[in-house]
Design a protein around this motif. Structure first.
Motif, mmCIF file in Angstrom:
data_model
loop_
_atom_site.group_PDB
_atom_site.id
_atom_site.type_symbol
_atom_site.label_atom_id
_atom_site.label_comp_id
_atom_site.label_asym_id
_atom_site.label_seq_id
_atom_site.Cartn_x
_atom_site.Cartn_y
_atom_site.Cartn_z
ATOM 1 N N LYS A 95 12.431 0.087 11.711
ATOM 2 C CA LYS A 95 12.119 1.381 11.087
ATOM 3 C C LYS A 95 11.405 2.302 12.072
ATOM 4 O O LYS A 95 11.735 3.484 12.174
ATOM 5 C CB LYS A 95 11.256 1.183 9.841
ATOM 6 C CG LYS A 95 12.019 0.599 8.677
ATOM 7 C CD LYS A 95 11.102 0.362 7.485
ATOM 8 C CE LYS A 95 11.863 -0.288 6.353
ATOM 9 N NZ LYS A 95 11.006 -0.640 5.220
ATOM 10 N N ILE A 96 10.444 1.758 12.804
ATOM 11 C CA ILE A 96 9.705 2.569 13.772
ATOM 12 C C ILE A 96 10.635 3.074 14.868
ATOM 13 O O ILE A 96 10.632 4.270 15.195
ATOM 14 C CB ILE A 96 8.523 1.766 14.357
ATOM 15 C CG1 ILE A 96 7.456 1.579 13.272
ATOM 16 C CG2 ILE A 96 7.937 2.447 15.592
ATOM 17 C CD1 ILE A 96 6.337 0.641 13.635
ATOM 18 N N ASN A 97 11.456 2.204 15.438
ATOM 19 C CA ASN A 97 12.391 2.623 16.489
ATOM 20 C C ASN A 97 13.380 3.659 15.964
ATOM 21 O O ASN A 97 13.707 4.619 16.661
ATOM 22 C CB ASN A 97 13.134 1.418 17.050
ATOM 23 C CG ASN A 97 12.250 0.547 17.919
ATOM 24 O OD1 ASN A 97 11.284 1.017 18.492
ATOM 25 N ND2 ASN A 97 12.582 -0.726 17.992
ATOM 26 N N THR A 98 13.841 3.470 14.737
ATOM 27 C CA THR A 98 14.794 4.403 14.143
ATOM 28 C C THR A 98 14.149 5.767 13.922
ATOM 29 O O THR A 98 14.748 6.801 14.238
ATOM 30 C CB THR A 98 15.330 3.845 12.814
ATOM 31 O OG1 THR A 98 15.990 2.605 13.078
ATOM 32 C CG2 THR A 98 16.302 4.806 12.164
ATOM 33 N N LEU A 99 12.932 5.791 13.398
ATOM 34 C CA LEU A 99 12.252 7.070 13.163
ATOM 35 C C LEU A 99 11.988 7.806 14.476
ATOM 36 O O LEU A 99 12.116 9.031 14.535
ATOM 37 C CB LEU A 99 10.956 6.858 12.383
ATOM 38 C CG LEU A 99 11.125 6.425 10.929
ATOM 39 C CD1 LEU A 99 9.771 6.218 10.259
ATOM 40 C CD2 LEU A 99 11.950 7.427 10.145
ATOM 41 N N ILE A 100 11.669 7.072 15.528
ATOM 42 C CA ILE A 100 11.474 7.710 16.832
ATOM 43 C C ILE A 100 12.786 8.321 17.320
ATOM 44 O O ILE A 100 12.806 9.453 17.818
ATOM 45 C CB ILE A 100 10.891 6.701 17.843
ATOM 46 C CG1 ILE A 100 9.445 6.362 17.473
ATOM 47 C CG2 ILE A 100 10.971 7.247 19.269
ATOM 48 C CD1 ILE A 100 8.846 5.220 18.260
ATOM 49 N N ASP A 101 13.890 7.608 17.165
ATOM 50 C CA ASP A 101 15.205 8.138 17.548
ATOM 51 C C ASP A 101 15.534 9.401 16.750
ATOM 52 O O ASP A 101 16.064 10.371 17.295
ATOM 53 C CB ASP A 101 16.307 7.102 17.321
ATOM 54 C CG ASP A 101 16.254 5.959 18.320
ATOM 55 O OD1 ASP A 101 15.587 6.102 19.359
ATOM 56 O OD2 ASP A 101 16.885 4.917 18.045
ATOM 57 N N ILE A 102 15.235 9.381 15.471
ATOM 58 C CA ILE A 102 15.528 10.536 14.609
ATOM 59 C C ILE A 102 14.676 11.731 15.017
ATOM 60 O O ILE A 102 15.177 12.861 15.078
ATOM 61 C CB ILE A 102 15.309 10.176 13.128
ATOM 62 C CG1 ILE A 102 16.345 9.146 12.679
ATOM 63 C CG2 ILE A 102 15.366 11.413 12.252
ATOM 64 C CD1 ILE A 102 16.062 8.529 11.324
ATOM 65 N N ILE A 103 13.408 11.496 15.303
ATOM 66 C CA ILE A 103 12.527 12.592 15.730
ATOM 67 C C ILE A 103 13.057 13.231 17.010
ATOM 68 O O ILE A 103 13.062 14.452 17.157
ATOM 69 C CB ILE A 103 11.081 12.081 15.907
ATOM 70 C CG1 ILE A 103 10.478 11.785 14.525
ATOM 71 C CG2 ILE A 103 10.223 13.078 16.673
ATOM 72 C CD1 ILE A 103 9.161 11.040 14.559
ATOM 73 N N LYS A 104 13.546 12.401 17.939
ATOM 74 C CA LYS A 104 14.146 12.945 19.170
ATOM 75 C C LYS A 104 15.397 13.748 18.851
ATOM 76 O O LYS A 104 15.608 14.823 19.417
ATOM 77 C CB LYS A 104 14.521 11.811 20.131
ATOM 78 C CG LYS A 104 13.365 11.203 20.857
ATOM 79 C CD LYS A 104 13.889 10.321 21.967
ATOM 80 C CE LYS A 104 13.376 8.929 21.858
ATOM 81 N NZ LYS A 104 13.878 8.023 22.886
ATOM 82 N N GLU A 105 16.234 13.233 17.958
ATOM 83 C CA GLU A 105 17.496 13.904 17.635
ATOM 84 C C GLU A 105 17.269 15.228 16.905
ATOM 85 O O GLU A 105 17.936 16.220 17.188
ATOM 86 C CB GLU A 105 18.374 12.992 16.786
ATOM 87 C CG GLU A 105 19.756 13.573 16.536
ATOM 88 C CD GLU A 105 20.693 12.594 15.865
ATOM 89 O OE1 GLU A 105 21.574 13.072 15.126
ATOM 90 O OE2 GLU A 105 20.558 11.373 16.071
ATOM 91 N N ILE A 106 16.342 15.237 15.981
ATOM 92 C CA ILE A 106 16.064 16.462 15.227
ATOM 93 C C ILE A 106 15.396 17.494 16.129
ATOM 94 O O ILE A 106 15.659 18.689 16.015
ATOM 95 C CB ILE A 106 15.184 16.164 13.999
ATOM 96 C CG1 ILE A 106 15.989 15.374 12.964
ATOM 97 C CG2 ILE A 106 14.656 17.458 13.375
ATOM 98 C CD1 ILE A 106 15.184 14.905 11.778
ATOM 99 N N GLY A 107 14.549 17.024 17.025
ATOM 100 C CA GLY A 107 13.898 17.936 17.966
ATOM 101 C C GLY A 107 12.630 18.567 17.414
ATOM 102 O O GLY A 107 12.397 19.762 17.604
ATOM 103 N N PHE A 108 11.819 17.779 16.737
ATOM 104 C CA PHE A 108 10.532 18.291 16.258
ATOM 105 C C PHE A 108 9.720 18.796 17.433
ATOM 106 O O PHE A 108 9.749 18.227 18.520
ATOM 107 C CB PHE A 108 9.727 17.189 15.561
ATOM 108 C CG PHE A 108 10.193 16.835 14.172
ATOM 109 C CD1 PHE A 108 10.909 17.721 13.391
ATOM 110 C CD2 PHE A 108 9.893 15.599 13.641
ATOM 111 C CE1 PHE A 108 11.318 17.381 12.118
ATOM 112 C CE2 PHE A 108 10.296 15.246 12.360
ATOM 113 C CZ PHE A 108 11.012 16.146 11.602
ATOM 114 N N LYS A 109 8.967 19.857 17.204
ATOM 115 C CA LYS A 109 8.083 20.413 18.223
ATOM 116 C C LYS A 109 6.664 20.423 17.663
ATOM 117 O O LYS A 109 6.472 20.658 16.471
ATOM 118 C CB LYS A 109 8.505 21.827 18.593
ATOM 119 C CG LYS A 109 9.866 21.899 19.223
ATOM 120 C CD LYS A 109 10.225 23.339 19.546
ATOM 121 C CE LYS A 109 11.585 23.432 20.176
ATOM 122 N NZ LYS A 109 12.673 23.260 19.249
ATOM 123 N N PRO A 110 5.659 20.164 18.490
ATOM 124 C CA PRO A 110 4.279 20.139 17.991
ATOM 125 C C PRO A 110 3.873 21.430 17.278
ATOM 126 O O PRO A 110 3.161 21.387 16.287
ATOM 127 C CB PRO A 110 3.433 19.918 19.251
ATOM 128 C CG PRO A 110 4.343 19.197 20.175
ATOM 129 C CD PRO A 110 5.725 19.762 19.892
#
Length: 92
Positions: free
Chosen positions: A55-70
């Motif tokens: 779950k943690i690895n998947t959420l990190i991948d999703i955050i990269k794909e979506i492109g969240f910015k601080p």
């Protein structure tokens, strides 16, 4: 900051989604990649049978794909956490 495979680290990742426009759901399904992103509806679905590490690895991948910015987050804790996460995952 290194990626930690703990429940509290997962909670911090989930909090990023709670503070964003995206809705995070854990469901069962036949996902080839383990998750599905419905960008038009701003819904992220993760395989609920994943282990904590998955779950943690998947959420990190999703955050990269979506492109969240601080700067997308109003909460300073989320901004700092996302900045640290991006620095850590870019080094991987």
């Amino acid at each position: 900051m290194a990626v930690k495979y703990t429940k509290s680290y997962l909670d911090r990742l989930e909090n990023l989604f709670a503070s964003s426009a995206f809705i995070l759901r854990y469901e069962k399904g036949n996902f080839k990649s383990g998750y599905c992103i419905l960008k038009d509806n701003k819904v992220v679905i993760v395989n609920k049978y994943y282990t904590l590490e998955g779950k943690i690895n998947t959420l990190i991948d999703i955050i990269k794909e979506i492109g969240f910015k601080p700067q997308d987050f109003s909460d300073k804790k989320n901004q700092d956490f996302l900045s640290e996460l991006q620095q850590t995952t870019l080094a991987l």
